[in-house]
Design a protein around this motif. Sequence first.
Motif, PDB file in Angstrom:
ATOM      1  N   SER A   1      14.055  -0.328  -6.897  1.00 32.49           N
ATOM      2  CA  SER A   1      13.385  -1.218  -5.941  1.00 32.49           C
ATOM      3  C   SER A   1      12.508  -0.454  -4.961  1.00 32.49           C
ATOM      4  N   SER A   2      12.739   0.857  -4.825  1.00 29.85           N
ATOM      5  CA  SER A   2      11.969   1.659  -3.867  1.00 29.85           C
ATOM      6  C   SER A   2      10.715   2.265  -4.479  1.00 29.85           C
ATOM      7  N   GLN A   3      10.532   2.128  -5.810  1.00 32.91           N
ATOM      8  CA  GLN A   3       9.395   2.758  -6.496  1.00 32.91           C
ATOM      9  C   GLN A   3       8.102   1.985  -6.237  1.00 32.91           C
ATOM     10  N   ASN A   4       7.013   2.721  -6.082  1.00 29.25           N
ATOM     11  CA  ASN A   4       5.690   2.098  -6.052  1.00 29.25           C
ATOM     12  C   ASN A   4       5.304   1.740  -7.482  1.00 29.25           C
ATOM     13  N   ARG A   5       5.273   0.450  -7.784  1.00 31.04           N
ATOM     14  CA  ARG A   5       5.032  -0.025  -9.144  1.00 31.04           C
ATOM     15  C   ARG A   5       3.645  -0.663  -9.285  1.00 31.04           C
ATOM     16  N   GLY A   6       2.729  -0.244  -8.444  1.00 29.71           N
ATOM     17  CA  GLY A   6       1.373  -0.752  -8.529  1.00 29.71           C
ATOM     18  C   GLY A   6       0.448   0.203  -9.242  1.00 29.71           C
ATOM     19  N   ASP A   7      -0.867  -0.049  -9.142  1.00 31.79           N
ATOM     20  CA  ASP A   7      -1.858   0.860  -9.703  1.00 31.79           C
ATOM     21  C   ASP A   7      -2.447   1.690  -8.572  1.00 31.79           C
ATOM     22  N   GLN A   8      -3.537   2.430  -8.855  1.00 32.13           N
ATOM     23  CA  GLN A   8      -4.082   3.307  -7.825  1.00 32.13           C
ATOM     24  C   GLN A   8      -4.740   2.532  -6.680  1.00 32.13           C
ATOM     25  N   ASN A   9      -4.980   1.247  -6.889  1.00 29.35           N
ATOM     26  CA  ASN A   9      -5.659   0.449  -5.865  1.00 29.35           C
ATOM     27  C   ASN A   9      -4.713  -0.337  -4.969  1.00 29.35           C
TER      28      ASN A   9
ATOM     29  N   ASP B   1      -9.137   6.588 -16.157  1.00 29.38           N
ATOM     30  CA  ASP B   1      -8.468   5.519 -15.419  1.00 29.38           C
ATOM     31  C   ASP B   1      -7.664   4.618 -16.358  1.00 29.38           C
ATOM     32  N   ALA B   2      -6.788   5.186 -17.143  1.00 31.69           N
ATOM     33  CA  ALA B   2      -5.967   4.384 -18.046  1.00 31.69           C
ATOM     34  C   ALA B   2      -5.090   3.425 -17.245  1.00 31.69           C
ATOM     35  N   ALA B   3      -5.169   2.153 -17.553  1.00 33.18           N
ATOM     36  CA  ALA B   3      -4.381   1.120 -16.883  1.00 33.18           C
ATOM     37  C   ALA B   3      -4.530   1.176 -15.366  1.00 33.18           C
ATOM     38  N   SER B   4      -5.751   1.482 -14.906  1.00 33.07           N
ATOM     39  CA  SER B   4      -6.048   1.562 -13.463  1.00 33.07           C
ATOM     40  C   SER B   4      -5.146   2.536 -12.728  1.00 33.07           C
ATOM     41  N   SER B   5      -4.745   3.602 -13.425  1.00 40.76           N
ATOM     42  CA  SER B   5      -3.835   4.578 -12.831  1.00 40.76           C
ATOM     43  C   SER B   5      -4.566   5.729 -12.160  1.00 40.76           C
TER      44      SER B   5
ATOM     45  N   GLY C   1      -0.683   3.724 -18.849  1.00 40.14           N
ATOM     46  CA  GLY C   1      -1.044   4.841 -17.998  1.00 40.14           C
ATOM     47  C   GLY C   1       0.173   5.307 -17.227  1.00 40.14           C
ATOM     48  N   PRO C   2       0.105   6.470 -16.596  1.00 34.73           N
ATOM     49  CA  PRO C   2       1.221   6.923 -15.768  1.00 34.73           C
ATOM     50  C   PRO C   2       1.335   6.072 -14.516  1.00 34.73           C
ATOM     51  N   SER C   3       2.548   5.888 -14.044  1.00 40.76           N
ATOM     52  CA  SER C   3       2.750   5.131 -12.812  1.00 40.76           C
ATOM     53  C   SER C   3       2.323   5.969 -11.612  1.00 40.76           C
ATOM     54  N   GLN C   4       2.073   5.312 -10.508  1.00 43.30           N
ATOM     55  CA  GLN C   4       1.786   6.050  -9.279  1.00 43.30           C
ATOM     56  C   GLN C   4       3.004   6.840  -8.833  1.00 43.30           C
ATOM     57  N   ASP C   5       4.179   6.342  -9.180  1.00 42.46           N
ATOM     58  CA  ASP C   5       5.420   6.980  -8.765  1.00 42.46           C
ATOM     59  C   ASP C   5       5.637   8.326  -9.443  1.00 42.46           C
ATOM     60  N   ILE C   6       5.109   8.475 -10.674  1.00 45.86           N
ATOM     61  CA  ILE C   6       5.353   9.720 -11.413  1.00 45.86           C
ATOM     62  C   ILE C   6       4.274  10.770 -11.151  1.00 45.86           C
ATOM     63  N   LEU C   7       3.182  10.371 -10.531  1.00 42.97           N
ATOM     64  CA  LEU C   7       2.054  11.291 -10.377  1.00 42.97           C
ATOM     65  C   LEU C   7       2.347  12.455  -9.447  1.00 42.97           C
TER      66      LEU C   7
END
Length: 509
Positions: free
Chosen positions: A463-471, A350-354, A305-311
């Motif tokens: 290191s500054s990117q949000n690399r989590g999911d939408q939760n 919600d692909a990959a909880s994104s 899924g797309p990362s939160q950082d790219i959304l």
Amino acid sequence: MIQFLYNFRRLALGLVLLASISSCSDFLERPPEDNYSDNDFYYTNDQVNSRIAPLYYKPWWNMFSTSFWPMTETISGNMFNYTHLSFTQFTVTSSNPMLENTWGSLYSVVAQSNELINNLDDRVGGDVDQETIDIVKGEAYFLRAVAYFYLVRFWEEVPIIENTYDYIYSPQVPKNPEQDIYRFIESDLTMAIDLLPEKIRGADYASNKRVSVGSAKAVLAKVYLSQEKFAEAKNLSAEVINSGEFQLLDNYADLFLTENNNNEESIFAIQWTISTDYGSGNQSNIANSAGGYGLGNIGDWNVFGPSQDILDIYPGGDQREVENIMIPGYTYDNLYTSSGEQFTVPEDIDAASSGSAIKKYVVGGDDPYDNWGMTANNTYIMRYADLLMLYAEATMGGTGTTSDATALMYFNRIRERAGLVELPSITNETLLEERRREFAFEGEYWFDIKRLLSTNDAVEYLSSQNRGDQNFDQFYTATAEDLIYPIPANESASNPLLLEEAVPYDFED
């Protein structure tokens, strides 16, 4: 899982058999197997042409089936998934199978290209035109160069293998230095330029499949840029631009339709095909889309899924956003389910909880696909938009900014097509941002980060990117060592020289 040394021995002993192909009435159609002698002797131009055809897709599949996405898009912060968290968290080790798959795939391209480069002249009959031989060898030089271009950017120091047969009985091969790898790539592309035909890419897309002089010059310009040879990169990219061979498509969305494979913007693309042979097609339709919503034929397998950082990187009005990322509630004019219904992105996608899904390279359930859900939609390795931005980057010349009129004209063509206003100047930051929007999920961003940012800035940025999911927001600390992948463990186990210092390559010139 293929080890490259095993590939070399296997190929050299005649056990590598290129897959037969079921596509019709083009250069990918292979003549019947009984037209070949046991030692692969070629009596006609068609047989020689068919010999290069599998190299446009078959040996690349192990990399592009899955490994390419975590190794470029997940680690760069564009994609998220739970299957490949080591790339998200910067904990990739030498035992990671994605590294082995990519290494083996690229060296398979090298090995099969070597076979043509070194042996084709001795395996043709008198009825085969010299021009046909030269073009096919030029393609082999080009493909070998592209494989090494990936290898050097992933690993920096790797073995140069020019002749498979040299290592049948002595498969211990040292690494060669990064500068030697680049010199070898430049030499191969120079050979390709000498041997390949010139073209103008027109509306007859079927005739655009094979690479040309312009393809080789464009890739060589990018190779120059990767070494900070700014003047050479600028001059060569300008030469290709001024040749008129390539042009931008008017509509960004049209780039990723199967019917537009090998369009005027395509400089080089992997030529996937629908086949009964597993591993011949593009997996994006099932790996990157909401398969459970009728866009594929094997159920819900939306691993990436797309990362939160790219959304949130697309400004209002940017027409590329919905062609790269599925926005809940959006209806696509050119995307249909397997039941023939026009596709509207579900609100609960919600692909990959994104909280979203990836659109690029997803062609829908009404597109032809094989038994495993793979399609014939090409994968771009380089397209004309990349060359235009390359010119702008080369014009900056390492200064980090430019207001050069020609560079701005080329750069702003990309923005204009996307529906954005022109910019009066370009910086490293604006170029990196624009390239991310344009080439999202095409495997460019990882290399862009490493090329456009200093090592310290790249590490800080990652290191500054949000690399989590939408939760859950998640942040992980990168290091300089994370910018280069470790040698795959299976390879170094069979060839311990890979863990030793690189040895200068003996160029015979």
